[in-house]
Design a protein around this motif. Structure first.
Motif, mmCIF file in Angstrom:
data_model
loop_
_atom_site.group_PDB
_atom_site.id
_atom_site.type_symbol
_atom_site.label_atom_id
_atom_site.label_comp_id
_atom_site.label_asym_id
_atom_site.label_seq_id
_atom_site.Cartn_x
_atom_site.Cartn_y
_atom_site.Cartn_z
ATOM 1 N N THR A 208 0.944 -1.089 0.078
ATOM 2 C CA THR A 208 0.007 0.147 0.162
ATOM 3 C C THR A 208 0.783 1.250 0.049
ATOM 4 O OG1 THR A 208 -1.830 -1.187 1.349
ATOM 5 C CG2 THR A 208 -1.764 1.380 1.192
ATOM 6 N N TRP A 209 1.879 1.297 0.835
ATOM 7 C CA TRP A 209 2.833 2.056 0.850
ATOM 8 C C TRP A 209 3.379 2.519 -0.525
ATOM 9 C CZ3 TRP A 209 8.626 2.529 2.155
ATOM 10 C CH2 TRP A 209 9.097 3.812 2.326
ATOM 11 N N ALA A 210 3.840 1.535 -1.158
ATOM 12 C CA ALA A 210 4.461 1.670 -2.531
ATOM 13 C C ALA A 210 3.556 2.270 -3.511
ATOM 14 C CB ALA A 210 5.076 0.411 -2.990
ATOM 15 N N ARG A 211 2.000 1.786 -3.543
ATOM 16 C CA ARG A 211 1.239 2.354 -4.406
ATOM 17 C C ARG A 211 1.010 3.793 -3.836
ATOM 18 N NH1 ARG A 211 -4.093 2.560 -3.526
ATOM 19 N NH2 ARG A 211 -4.025 1.310 -1.694
ATOM 20 N N LEU A 212 0.596 4.470 -2.843
ATOM 21 C CA LEU A 212 0.504 5.419 -2.574
ATOM 22 C C LEU A 212 1.678 6.656 -3.115
ATOM 23 C CD1 LEU A 212 -1.030 5.141 1.174
ATOM 24 C CD2 LEU A 212 -2.311 5.726 -0.918
ATOM 25 N N LEU A 213 2.826 6.189 -2.977
ATOM 26 C CA LEU A 213 3.936 7.012 -3.489
ATOM 27 C C LEU A 213 3.889 6.965 -4.721
ATOM 28 C CD1 LEU A 213 6.925 5.911 -0.907
ATOM 29 C CD2 LEU A 213 5.403 7.902 -0.835
ATOM 30 N N GLY A 214 3.512 6.129 -5.454
ATOM 31 C CA GLY A 214 3.478 5.983 -7.108
ATOM 32 C C GLY A 214 4.725 5.730 -7.652
ATOM 33 N N ASP A 215 4.823 5.958 -8.943
ATOM 34 C CA ASP A 215 6.066 5.780 -9.563
ATOM 35 C C ASP A 215 7.081 6.851 -9.540
ATOM 36 O OD1 ASP A 215 5.242 3.388 -10.808
ATOM 37 O OD2 ASP A 215 4.226 4.554 -12.496
ATOM 38 N N ARG A 216 8.431 6.520 -9.141
ATOM 39 C CA ARG A 216 9.198 7.625 -8.863
ATOM 40 C C ARG A 216 10.492 7.435 -9.837
ATOM 41 N NH1 ARG A 216 9.125 10.375 -3.463
ATOM 42 N NH2 ARG A 216 7.001 10.325 -3.061
ATOM 43 N N SER A 217 11.055 8.588 -10.269
ATOM 44 C CA SER A 217 12.365 8.281 -11.161
ATOM 45 C C SER A 217 13.344 7.853 -10.178
ATOM 46 C CB SER A 217 12.624 9.675 -11.825
ATOM 47 O OG SER A 217 12.928 10.753 -10.749
ATOM 48 N N ARG A 218 14.414 7.511 -10.838
ATOM 49 C CA ARG A 218 15.640 7.030 -9.963
ATOM 50 C C ARG A 218 16.297 8.173 -9.399
ATOM 51 N NH1 ARG A 218 20.210 3.695 -13.158
ATOM 52 N NH2 ARG A 218 18.681 2.176 -12.978
ATOM 53 N N ALA A 219 16.499 9.577 -10.139
ATOM 54 C CA ALA A 219 16.685 10.554 -9.346
ATOM 55 C C ALA A 219 15.985 11.039 -7.877
ATOM 56 C CB ALA A 219 17.024 11.857 -10.309
ATOM 57 N N SER A 220 14.754 10.834 -8.190
ATOM 58 C CA SER A 220 13.741 11.062 -7.010
ATOM 59 C C SER A 220 13.926 10.273 -5.944
ATOM 60 C CB SER A 220 12.361 10.922 -7.345
ATOM 61 O OG SER A 220 11.491 11.146 -6.342
ATOM 62 N N VAL A 221 14.335 8.934 -6.125
ATOM 63 C CA VAL A 221 14.329 7.872 -5.239
ATOM 64 C C VAL A 221 15.758 8.355 -4.462
ATOM 65 C CG1 VAL A 221 14.993 5.312 -4.871
ATOM 66 C CG2 VAL A 221 13.077 5.934 -6.235
ATOM 67 N N GLU A 222 16.732 8.464 -5.246
ATOM 68 C CA GLU A 222 18.038 8.781 -4.628
ATOM 69 C C GLU A 222 18.025 10.107 -3.785
ATOM 70 O OE1 GLU A 222 20.682 6.829 -4.377
ATOM 71 O OE2 GLU A 222 19.436 5.399 -5.319
ATOM 72 N N ARG A 223 17.233 11.020 -4.286
ATOM 73 C CA ARG A 223 17.107 12.413 -3.618
ATOM 74 C C ARG A 223 16.476 12.236 -2.251
ATOM 75 N NH1 ARG A 223 14.167 14.888 -6.742
ATOM 76 N NH2 ARG A 223 15.937 15.254 -8.156
ATOM 77 N N SER A 224 15.222 11.171 -2.165
ATOM 78 C CA SER A 224 14.637 10.882 -0.756
ATOM 79 C C SER A 224 15.666 10.113 0.122
ATOM 80 C CB SER A 224 13.397 10.099 -1.116
ATOM 81 O OG SER A 224 12.541 10.967 -1.885
ATOM 82 N N LEU A 225 16.448 9.173 -0.403
ATOM 83 C CA LEU A 225 17.303 8.409 0.315
ATOM 84 C C LEU A 225 18.219 9.384 0.890
ATOM 85 C CD1 LEU A 225 17.434 5.301 -1.991
ATOM 86 C CD2 LEU A 225 16.367 5.406 0.419
ATOM 87 N N THR A 226 18.686 10.226 0.418
ATOM 88 C CA THR A 226 20.020 10.949 0.818
ATOM 89 C C THR A 226 19.675 11.921 1.547
ATOM 90 O OG1 THR A 226 20.197 12.114 -1.377
ATOM 91 C CG2 THR A 226 21.624 9.793 -0.712
ATOM 92 N N THR A 227 18.458 12.531 1.583
ATOM 93 C CA THR A 227 18.006 13.708 2.292
ATOM 94 C C THR A 227 17.436 13.399 3.734
ATOM 95 O OG1 THR A 227 17.417 14.835 0.141
ATOM 96 C CG2 THR A 227 16.431 15.899 1.990
ATOM 97 N N SER A 228 17.635 14.440 4.547
ATOM 98 C CA SER A 228 16.975 14.514 5.745
ATOM 99 C C SER A 228 15.672 14.662 5.870
ATOM 100 C CB SER A 228 17.786 15.519 6.841
ATOM 101 O OG SER A 228 17.067 15.564 7.861
#
Length: 429
Positions: A208-228
């Motif tokens: 459900t979490w993955a579906r709510l977040l929707g499709d994300r670009s690789r750049a968006s994913v990396e930004r979320s992983l590295t941003t506080s």
């Protein structure tokens, strides 16, 4: 001949040293040391509160604030020099310390302030007692957005970075979804190790979490992983600005705890998260909470007195008076010091949800789990966020179940890592 006062003082000190301190001790007791998680403006406000509370006690209170709380406390205990009082947010850690005789049971009025679900009673050596008391609490299960943002198709801000504990904003999502999909009873059994990680209901919360977040670009994913989770800095590099204001985060909504109000101004609104989580309507009045709990680590009676003073209505009101608007603490509804007269509508709304509208409060599940399992949960969330494929999720849930099984095997007969069962509490009446 008159002797210099400096020579007299030096002679006195030499005599004391030669006597190894005998006959030179003063009647003043050592300062009481409080170890806690708050730094910056929060830490300064709490330190000022301690200074106000030591009036008339004959004791001095010293505060040590650190973002590496667990590591600092473990290091001090290994050196046989623990603080007199420590303030922790993990029931899992507190349970371990209590059952290994590192904590002292609370005495006096402080024991009566072990409010549920933050401080469930604990059975240690066949005795049912209270070992910690919530000083400051936070309401989770919240969604933040701009006042004019539409709720119809939200795009979600996600910042998962947080030093050694990176990943917890993601575990908050999964916990909140599971709570609202399955309800408090199932959530409580899962959080306390009585439901397998690969249970279909648990897996459904992740997907459900993955579906709510929707499709994300690789750049968006990396930004979320590295941003506080605090977002980026303002142009001057002096203050955090929140994910809703951080360049590169094209998002309209943020799922986050009440404490992030210090990142935003008066142009945001806060709502219960239930409507966004694909949950069941009967669970809309259920909220996840967190807290900072005070526990006594020393035999000094002054430590018990300090916790009693800090947890009293008077102590809480002093703390609110010392804190700025953005970092004013929230308290359980039975603790007094409500934000009456506050000019901050967001703070008033959060207080209403916490103390008036919530039917059931459940403690943050990952902070209930033993630290080994909690840390594995954090890491699994980071991996899943990077690649939310079904096969990856199955493997991650199997790994988490293996950690749970291994802990059951390793600590069979040792209840140090077994959390209390009651981590949800009705707020009715």
């Amino acid at each position: 001949m008159t002797r210099s006062p400096f020579r007299l003082l030096r002679a006195f000190l030499v005599t004391c040293l030669l006597a190894a301190g005998s006959g030179c001790a003063t009647d003043e007791p050592d300062p009481l040391v409080v170890l806690g998680p708050w730094t910056g403006a929060e830490g300064a406000a709490f330190e000022e509160t301690l200074k106000a509370l030591d009036d008339g006690t004959g004791r001095e209170y010293t505060y040590e604030g650190t973002r590496s709380l667990r590591e600092t406390l473990l290091s001090q205990m290994e050196a046989d020099d623990p603080p007199d009082v420590a303030i922790l947010n993990s029931i899992g850690e507190l349970t371990e310390y209590a059952r290994r005789d590192k904590l002292r049971p609370l005495a006096g009025e402080a024991a009566d302030r072990a409010y549920s679900p933050w401080a469930p009673p604990l059975i240690v050596n066949d005795l049912d007692r209270e070992y910690w008391v919530p000083l400051k609490v936070d309401l989770k299960s919240l969604v933040w957005s701009r006042k004019r943002a539409s709720d119809d198709a939200p795009t979600w801000c996600v910042g998962l970075g947080s030093d050694a504990t990176s990943g917890w904003p993601g575990t908050d999502w999964i916990e909140d979804i599971l709570l609202h999909q399955q309800g408090p009873d199932f959530y409580e059994r899962w959080a306390t190790g009585r439901v397998e990680w690969n249970d279909e209901a648990v897996k459904h919360a992740w997907t459900t979490w993955a579906r709510l977040l929707g499709d994300r670009s690789r750049a968006s994913v990396e930004r979320s992983l590295t941003t506080s989770f605090e977002g980026g800095f303002d142009p001057g590099g002096n203050a955090r600005r929140g994910l809703l204001d951080t360049p590169g985060f094209d998002c309209t909504h943020e799922h986050q705890s009440a404490f992030v109000r210090y990142l935003y101004g008066d142009d945001v609104q806060v709502q219960p998260a239930a409507r966004f989580l694909d949950g069941q309507p009967e669970h809309d009045g259920v909220y996840e909470v967190a807290g900072d709990m005070a526990a006594v680590f020393s035999d000094d009676p002054g430590a018990q007195e300090l916790v009693e003073r800090l947890s009293s209505p008077e102590g809480r009101q002093r703390w609110r008076d010392k804190a700025g608007p953005a970092v004013r603490p929230l308290f359980p509804k039975t603790a007094g010091a409500a934000p009456t007269g506050s000019g901050d509508p967001v703070e008033r709304r959060i207080h209403e949800l916490l103390t008036e509208e919530a039917r059931t409060l459940c403690f943050d599940a990952s902070d209930v789990m033993p630290p080994i399992l909690r840390d594995a949960f954090h890491r699994a969330v980071l991996e899943f966020f990077r690649n939310p494929a079904d096969a990856r999720l199955d493997r991650l849930l199997e790994q988490l179940e293996a950690v749970r099984d291994q802990m059951d095997e390793d600590y069979r007969g040792d209840d140090s890592f077994q959390p209390p069962d009651d981590i949800c509490a009705s707020q009715g009446g």
